[in-house]
Design an enzyme around this catalytic site. Structure first.
Site: not given
Length: 135
Positions: A50-52
């Site tokens: 749930r990230h970049a």
């Protein structure tokens, strides 16, 4: 900007003796590896990631078990990858929002292009869309 893509590492050996997969620096991995980590014992109900990233590139490998990885680019392109062969890795570019779900026995090996830096993470989905949309 590159899209996520699969990397097939050599699968050397035979069923009766087992297998080994190997790569040497920047032979198949498209960056210099600066960090290696692995995740394990993750409950199947948990969604991780749930990230970049701003700059970090990664290759994700299911060293054991199964990983389901979903990537999303700022243009809205979504891809889902099922990793369950330890000789296959998934290249995740820095601009890809990604999530991972694991089978109970999964061990995820990650090769990263940079050491850990909290400032490199984009953890808010709306920020991710805003940062990468115009690039």
């Amino acid at each position: 900007m590159e899209n996520p893509f699969l990397i097939n590492f050599p699968k050397l050996g035979a069923p009766e003796i087992g297998y080994i997969s190997v790569t040497e620096q920047q032979q198949l991995v498209p960056f210099e590896v600066k960090r290696i980590f692995w995740t394990y014992y993750t409950p199947e109900s948990i969604v991780r990631g749930r990230h970049a990233h701003h700059i970090t590139e990664q290759v994700l490998i299911a060293a054991a078990g199964r990983l389901t990885v979903t990537t999303e680019l700022a243009d809205g392109a979504i891809q889902t990858f099922r990793l369950e062969d330890p000789h296959v890795g998934l290249y995740v570019p820095p601009h890809a929002w990604h999530t991972m779900q694991y089978s109970h026995s999964a061990v995820q090996l990650v090769l990263a292009s940079a050491p850990y830096d909290e400032q490199d993470y984009i953890r808010n989905y709306d920020d991710f869309r805003q940062i990468w949309q115009g690039k």
